[in-house]
Design an enzyme around this catalytic site. Structure first.
Site, PDB file in Angstrom:
ATOM      1  N   ASP A 242      -8.277  -1.756  19.521  1.00 19.51           N
ATOM      2  CA  ASP A 242      -9.269  -1.307  18.543  1.00 19.51           C
ATOM      3  C   ASP A 242      -9.123   0.210  18.395  1.00 19.51           C
ATOM      4  OD1 ASP A 242     -11.563  -1.060  17.015  1.00 19.51           O
ATOM      5  OD2 ASP A 242     -12.947  -1.582  18.593  1.00 19.51           O
TER       6      ASP A 242
ATOM      7  N   VAL B 157     -14.884  -9.255  16.198  1.00 23.36           N
ATOM      8  CA  VAL B 157     -14.451 -10.652  16.233  1.00 23.36           C
ATOM      9  C   VAL B 157     -14.708 -11.281  17.603  1.00 23.36           C
ATOM     10  CG1 VAL B 157     -12.722 -10.430  14.407  1.00 23.36           C
ATOM     11  CG2 VAL B 157     -12.072  -9.929  16.769  1.00 23.36           C
TER      12      VAL B 157
ATOM     13  N   GLU C   3      -2.570  -7.854  26.052  1.00 22.24           N
ATOM     14  CA  GLU C   3      -3.908  -7.443  25.608  1.00 22.24           C
ATOM     15  C   GLU C   3      -4.449  -8.435  24.591  1.00 22.24           C
ATOM     16  OE1 GLU C   3      -6.426  -5.679  25.882  1.00 22.24           O
ATOM     17  OE2 GLU C   3      -6.022  -3.609  26.481  1.00 22.24           O
TER      18      GLU C   3
ATOM     19  N   ARG D  98     -16.482 -16.882  24.054  1.00 19.94           N
ATOM     20  CA  ARG D  98     -15.077 -16.896  24.465  1.00 19.94           C
ATOM     21  C   ARG D  98     -14.437 -18.260  24.251  1.00 19.94           C
ATOM     22  NH1 ARG D  98     -14.175 -12.117  27.388  1.00 19.94           N
ATOM     23  NH2 ARG D  98     -15.923 -11.416  28.656  1.00 19.94           N
TER      24      ARG D  98
ATOM     25  N   LYS E  75      -6.557  -3.996  15.401  1.00 20.99           N
ATOM     26  CA  LYS E  75      -7.443  -3.473  14.346  1.00 20.99           C
ATOM     27  C   LYS E  75      -6.916  -2.091  14.008  1.00 20.99           C
ATOM     28  CE  LYS E  75     -11.926  -5.154  15.828  1.00 20.99           C
ATOM     29  NZ  LYS E  75     -13.254  -4.651  16.249  1.00 20.99           N
TER      30      LYS E  75
ATOM     31  N   GLY F 136     -10.799 -10.615  28.281  1.00 16.42           N
ATOM     32  CA  GLY F 136     -10.553 -11.048  26.905  1.00 16.42           C
ATOM     33  C   GLY F 136      -9.231 -11.741  26.643  1.00 16.42           C
TER      34      GLY F 136
HETATM   35  P1  5GP Z   1     -10.367  -0.088  22.463  1.00 18.39           P
HETATM   36  O1  5GP Z   1     -10.368   0.693  23.735  1.00 18.39           O
HETATM   37  O2  5GP Z   1      -9.018  -0.234  21.826  1.00 18.39           O
HETATM   38  O3  5GP Z   1     -11.384   0.454  21.484  1.00 18.39           O
HETATM   39  O4  5GP Z   1     -10.925  -1.513  22.783  1.00 18.39           O
HETATM   40  C1  5GP Z   1     -10.225  -2.418  23.521  1.00 18.39           C
HETATM   41  C2  5GP Z   1     -11.109  -3.454  24.148  1.00 18.39           C
HETATM   42  O5  5GP Z   1     -12.376  -3.542  23.492  1.00 18.39           O
HETATM   43  C3  5GP Z   1     -10.496  -4.818  23.973  1.00 18.39           C
HETATM   44  O6  5GP Z   1      -9.626  -5.113  25.042  1.00 18.39           O
HETATM   45  C4  5GP Z   1     -11.705  -5.717  23.898  1.00 18.39           C
HETATM   46  O7  5GP Z   1     -12.121  -6.073  25.185  1.00 18.39           O
HETATM   47  C5  5GP Z   1     -12.769  -4.859  23.253  1.00 18.39           C
HETATM   48  N1  5GP Z   1     -12.857  -5.071  21.797  1.00 18.39           N
HETATM   49  C6  5GP Z   1     -12.428  -4.255  20.815  1.00 18.39           C
HETATM   50  N2  5GP Z   1     -12.676  -4.770  19.595  1.00 18.39           N
HETATM   51  C7  5GP Z   1     -13.270  -5.965  19.819  1.00 18.39           C
HETATM   52  C8  5GP Z   1     -13.755  -7.007  18.945  1.00 18.39           C
HETATM   53  O8  5GP Z   1     -13.701  -6.988  17.710  1.00 18.39           O
HETATM   54  N3  5GP Z   1     -14.301  -8.095  19.572  1.00 18.39           N
HETATM   55  C9  5GP Z   1     -14.397  -8.196  20.926  1.00 18.39           C
HETATM   56  N4  5GP Z   1     -14.965  -9.294  21.402  1.00 18.39           N
HETATM   57  N5  5GP Z   1     -13.945  -7.239  21.769  1.00 18.39           N
HETATM   58  C10 5GP Z   1     -13.382  -6.151  21.222  1.00 18.39           C
END
Ligand code: 5GP
Length: 186
Positions: free
Chosen positions: A111, A161, A107, A173, A139, A53
């Site tokens: 999220d 997103v 990063e 992407r 987020k 990402g």
């Molecule tokens: P976390 O572990 O913080 O929940 O998520 C982190 C990873 O989830 C990010 O590095 C990304 O790859 C993916 N991710 C989280 N939210 C989103 C989003 O809104 N869109 C996309 N495309 N990937 C997300």
């Protein structure tokens, strides 16, 4: 020079709206690059990019940082579709030791914070001289674990997103802006 790309030019993609334009992203990334360049002067930092990402963010950030620095990559997986699986798998690790290095973890988005918390804990065991996180997107409302993010490009609402490197099932992407996915797609 302004490349005008409208959602209409990406006709196979279904987006609800544009959240951040190319111009907004470009100017914020330039600022972040300048800040990092100032703060890490003479430290030869190592940027560790979490793929996939963050690849477009990294490409722009590295060019905005006008000091000598190195790059390395890790591939991790935590999401299936639009849901965090809660477990993080390292699919590909760094190619070098980070002991004694100034590490900047790059990063795309934080999220729940689960991925980042795992990455921070993992990298700190490798004894870097310092470590900080720069994330293009945060987020903040969606956080389930309290994890530190030293630098954030934009704080965004809790919506899924895509674009500027972020995917939905490996597509989207290549959008040059950041968009909210049409919820009907999920
Ligand atoms: P976390 O572990 O913080 O929940 O998520 C982190 C990873 O989830 C990010 O590095 C990304 O790859 C993916 N991710 C989280 N939210 C989103 C989003 O809104 N869109 C996309 N495309 N990937 C997300």
């Amino acid at each position: 020079m302004k490349a005008a790309v409208s959602p209409m030019t990406h006709s196979g993609y279904k987006i609800a709206r544009i959240l951040l334009t190319e111009e907004q992203i470009r100017s914020r990334v330039l600022e972040l690059g300048k800040e990092l360049g100032r703060d890490y002067e003479n430290k030869r930092p190592l940027l560790v990019s979490i793929l996939k990402g963050s690849f477009i963010f990294l490409a722009d950030l590295t060019r905005a940082m006008q000091i000598p620095h190195e790059l390395d990559f890790m591939v991790v997986k935590s999401y299936e579709g639009t849901q965090s699986t809660g477990t993080v798998r390292i699919l590909e690790d760094l190619h070098q030791s980070i002991e004694g290095r100034h590490v900047i973890l790059v990063e795309d988005i934080v999220d729940s914070g689960l991925t980042l918390e795992y990455m921070r804990r993992n990298l700190i065991t490798r004894k870097p001289a310092s470590m900080e996180v720069v994330s293009l997107l945060d987020k903040a409302e969606a956080r389930t674990v309290d994890v530190k993010v030293e630098r954030v490009g934009f704080t965004i609402p809790d919506e899924f997103v895509v674009g500027y490197g972020l995917d939905y099932n490996q597509l989207y992407r290549n959008l040059p802006f950041l968009a909210v996915l049409d919820p009907k797609q999920i």
